[in-house]
Design a protein around this motif. Sequence first.
Motif, PDB file in Angstrom:
ATOM      1  N   ALA B  63       0.835  -1.205   0.000  1.00  0.00           N
ATOM      2  CA  ALA B  63       0.000   0.000   0.000  1.00  0.00           C
ATOM      3  C   ALA B  63       0.869   1.254   0.000  1.00  0.00           C
ATOM      4  O   ALA B  63       0.568   2.235  -0.698  1.00  0.00           O
ATOM      5  N   ALA B  64       1.964   1.230   0.751  1.00  0.00           N
ATOM      6  CA  ALA B  64       2.864   2.390   0.788  1.00  0.00           C
ATOM      7  C   ALA B  64       3.488   2.618  -0.588  1.00  0.00           C
ATOM      8  O   ALA B  64       3.576   3.760  -1.063  1.00  0.00           O
ATOM      9  N   LEU B  65       3.913   1.534  -1.235  1.00  0.00           N
ATOM     10  CA  LEU B  65       4.529   1.669  -2.560  1.00  0.00           C
ATOM     11  C   LEU B  65       3.488   2.114  -3.589  1.00  0.00           C
ATOM     12  O   LEU B  65       3.803   2.878  -4.504  1.00  0.00           O
ATOM     13  N   PHE B  66       2.256   1.642  -3.420  1.00  0.00           N
ATOM     14  CA  PHE B  66       1.175   2.064  -4.324  1.00  0.00           C
ATOM     15  C   PHE B  66       0.958   3.577  -4.193  1.00  0.00           C
ATOM     16  O   PHE B  66       0.844   4.296  -5.191  1.00  0.00           O
ATOM     17  N   GLN B  67       0.916   4.053  -2.958  1.00  0.00           N
ATOM     18  CA  GLN B  67       0.745   5.499  -2.743  1.00  0.00           C
ATOM     19  C   GLN B  67       1.922   6.279  -3.305  1.00  0.00           C
ATOM     20  O   GLN B  67       1.744   7.322  -3.956  1.00  0.00           O
ATOM     21  N   LEU B  68       3.128   5.777  -3.055  1.00  0.00           N
ATOM     22  CA  LEU B  68       4.318   6.450  -3.578  1.00  0.00           C
ATOM     23  C   LEU B  68       4.243   6.522  -5.103  1.00  0.00           C
ATOM     24  O   LEU B  68       4.469   7.581  -5.711  1.00  0.00           O
ATOM     25  N   GLY B  69       3.908   5.398  -5.733  1.00  0.00           N
ATOM     26  CA  GLY B  69       3.825   5.357  -7.198  1.00  0.00           C
ATOM     27  C   GLY B  69       2.752   6.289  -7.735  1.00  0.00           C
ATOM     28  O   GLY B  69       2.955   6.977  -8.741  1.00  0.00           O
ATOM     29  N   ALA B  70       1.603   6.300  -7.044  1.00  0.00           N
ATOM     30  CA  ALA B  70       0.492   7.148  -7.503  1.00  0.00           C
ATOM     31  C   ALA B  70       0.893   8.620  -7.474  1.00  0.00           C
ATOM     32  O   ALA B  70       0.627   9.375  -8.425  1.00  0.00           O
ATOM     33  N   HIS B  71       1.546   9.033  -6.387  1.00  0.00           N
ATOM     34  CA  HIS B  71       1.893  10.446  -6.270  1.00  0.00           C
ATOM     35  C   HIS B  71       3.093  10.809  -7.137  1.00  0.00           C
ATOM     36  O   HIS B  71       3.162  11.897  -7.691  1.00  0.00           O
ATOM     37  N   TRP B  72       4.013   9.878  -7.270  1.00  0.00           N
ATOM     38  CA  TRP B  72       5.212  10.131  -8.063  1.00  0.00           C
ATOM     39  C   TRP B  72       4.840  10.269  -9.554  1.00  0.00           C
ATOM     40  O   TRP B  72       5.308  11.167 -10.257  1.00  0.00           O
ATOM     41  N   SER B  73       3.985   9.326 -10.004  1.00  0.00           N
ATOM     42  CA  SER B  73       3.612   9.331 -11.424  1.00  0.00           C
ATOM     43  C   SER B  73       2.593  10.424 -11.736  1.00  0.00           C
ATOM     44  O   SER B  73       2.407  10.786 -12.893  1.00  0.00           O
ATOM     45  N   GLU B  74       1.921  10.929 -10.682  1.00  0.00           N
ATOM     46  CA  GLU B  74       0.826  11.889 -10.864  1.00  0.00           C
ATOM     47  C   GLU B  74      -0.255  11.365 -11.802  1.00  0.00           C
ATOM     48  O   GLU B  74      -0.880  12.130 -12.537  1.00  0.00           O
ATOM     49  N   GLU B  75      -0.444  10.027 -11.768  1.00  0.00           N
ATOM     50  CA  GLU B  75      -1.511   9.400 -12.546  1.00  0.00           C
ATOM     51  C   GLU B  75      -2.830   9.596 -11.791  1.00  0.00           C
ATOM     52  O   GLU B  75      -3.002   9.070 -10.690  1.00  0.00           O
ATOM     53  N   ALA B  76      -3.764  10.298 -12.397  1.00  0.00           N
ATOM     54  CA  ALA B  76      -5.028  10.588 -11.703  1.00  0.00           C
ATOM     55  C   ALA B  76      -5.784   9.312 -11.329  1.00  0.00           C
ATOM     56  O   ALA B  76      -6.311   9.194 -10.218  1.00  0.00           O
ATOM     57  N   THR B  77      -5.800   8.309 -12.225  1.00  0.00           N
ATOM     58  CA  THR B  77      -6.575   7.098 -11.929  1.00  0.00           C
ATOM     59  C   THR B  77      -5.967   6.337 -10.757  1.00  0.00           C
ATOM     60  O   THR B  77      -6.690   5.695  -9.980  1.00  0.00           O
ATOM     61  N   LEU B  78      -4.645   6.392 -10.633  1.00  0.00           N
ATOM     62  CA  LEU B  78      -4.005   5.725  -9.500  1.00  0.00           C
ATOM     63  C   LEU B  78      -4.345   6.457  -8.205  1.00  0.00           C
ATOM     64  O   LEU B  78      -4.674   5.831  -7.187  1.00  0.00           O
ATOM     65  N   LYS B  79      -4.262   7.772  -8.242  1.00  0.00           N
ATOM     66  CA  LYS B  79      -4.555   8.530  -7.018  1.00  0.00           C
ATOM     67  C   LYS B  79      -6.012   8.356  -6.588  1.00  0.00           C
ATOM     68  O   LYS B  79      -6.311   8.237  -5.400  1.00  0.00           O
ATOM     69  N   GLU B  80      -6.906   8.318  -7.569  1.00  0.00           N
ATOM     70  CA  GLU B  80      -8.326   8.116  -7.244  1.00  0.00           C
ATOM     71  C   GLU B  80      -8.577   6.737  -6.644  1.00  0.00           C
ATOM     72  O   GLU B  80      -9.500   6.551  -5.844  1.00  0.00           O
ATOM     73  N   ALA B  81      -7.755   5.758  -7.051  1.00  0.00           N
ATOM     74  CA  ALA B  81      -7.948   4.389  -6.552  1.00  0.00           C
ATOM     75  C   ALA B  81      -7.564   4.253  -5.088  1.00  0.00           C
ATOM     76  O   ALA B  81      -7.932   3.284  -4.426  1.00  0.00           O
ATOM     77  N   LEU B  82      -6.820   5.230  -4.561  1.00  0.00           N
ATOM     78  CA  LEU B  82      -6.386   5.133  -3.174  1.00  0.00           C
ATOM     79  C   LEU B  82      -7.561   5.213  -2.210  1.00  0.00           C
ATOM     80  O   LEU B  82      -7.556   4.561  -1.163  1.00  0.00           O
TER      81      LEU B  82
END
Lengths: 246, 246
Positions: B63-82
């Motif tokens: 979950a921590a790596l998912f959050q890091l990846g979402a914010h690092w990539s600035e992918e909106a769909t990833l951030k919304e999935a959090l």
Amino acid sequence: SQSGKSPDLVEAARTARKRGALTLAVTNDPASPLAEAAEVVLPLHAGEEKAVAATKTFLAELAALFQLGAHWSEEATLKEALWPLPEALASASQAEWPRFIEAFTEVEHAFVLSRGLAYASALEAALKLKEAAGLFAEGFSAAEFLHGPVALIEPGFPVLVLAPEDAALPGVREVASSLQEKGALLLWAGAEPGVGEALPAPKAPHPYAAPLVLIQAFYPNAARLALARGQDPDRPRNLRKVTRTL
Amino acid sequence: SQSGKSPDLVEAARTARKRGALTLAVTNDPASPLAEAAEVVLPLHAGEEKAVAATKTFLAELAALFQLGAHWSEEATLKEALWPLPEALASASQAEWPRFIEAFTEVEHAFVLSRGLAYASALEAALKLKEAAGLFAEGFSAAEFLHGPVALIEPGFPVLVLAPEDAALPGVREVASSLQEKGALLLWAGAEPGVGEALPAPKAPHPYAAPLVLIQAFYPNAARLALARGQDPDRPRNLRKVTRTL
């Protein structure tokens, strides 16, 4: 790659090159799609690989990488070790491990342990036990083994150790000792003294060459084990020469 | 790392940092030697991990790596999935897989297959089957499986598939179909339809979150399987809380 034809490898090389990586193919077929996809080719000259379970390709790949490393690093001791290497491998191919065959003929599963550079040889040995001898064997780094897999060790559990000759040796010896204390059936392959029952292998011309010598000593004994287990090592079940996954 | 104390990890982090790497520790103990060794710390806040076989640490790390990846990539769909992720995980923790427990209680060994991002969950599942359930299970990438391990597949051979939801899905489905044709006992865990007997898991809020949902659905069922196999999942044989190898 032996055939240089597996689509997943070819595609990975093409993608890496397209994105700017310097790509080098180590393959037995310098006219293969993999060789064409890469910028640089190290041909193996291993001759025709007749076995489905590629063995001489693996050895030739390790030897090619050893040569590359020796010349790249300009380490004199590595370069000097290249000359006696063929003789050490010829000697290793004569290693007889009757105790290994006796002990592993009836078992259901096994671990193959090593560490450091020889870790690759442990993975390769486990793969060959699966495909040629029909034995469910998993290769593990001795450094990782106490983080979980050790829970399976009970008296008589078969463990094959491929003993490195470099800085990884003391750690491997320590893990092997702890497994022997738990009653594991411990077989220790290599030139360096260890714990458990010894499967002899010649000393490598350089500690970094031990992974080659170990796997060369292992191969003919794995073929003998396959026969003892009623398997034809030349015809593994379910396998074809080129595996097409993408 | 759960404890942040394993000497091999701490030493690797120190060495990497000394050589100029930017080091980041993901650990459940922000006051641990590992956290001190690294320049940046992502604390897991998972609370006390009471189990020897760490499970919530693994999930919290993903979950921590998912959050890091979402914010690092600035992918909106990833951030919304959090946002819906905790609910999906809570739902996954309720998954009941009686067929898995029934089928795997008596077996000697098994494969756990996945591919791509969910490959890590297959390795983790196999590790937990070893340490908590006393079952010799090996995790494999479905992309690698036909290169050798498939030789072991015979009628009734148990295979657990953790089905990804991303681009890796068609390849996993193809390999699973070929194993089913060879008579494997195929259990297919996930939200996406597959082959073999279905073990239900909720759909992930994003395809890249499927590895989290899958392993969360797996964990309680692995504990039930351990009990069915006569093992205490809280007390794996031979294991201690912090493993000291170097």
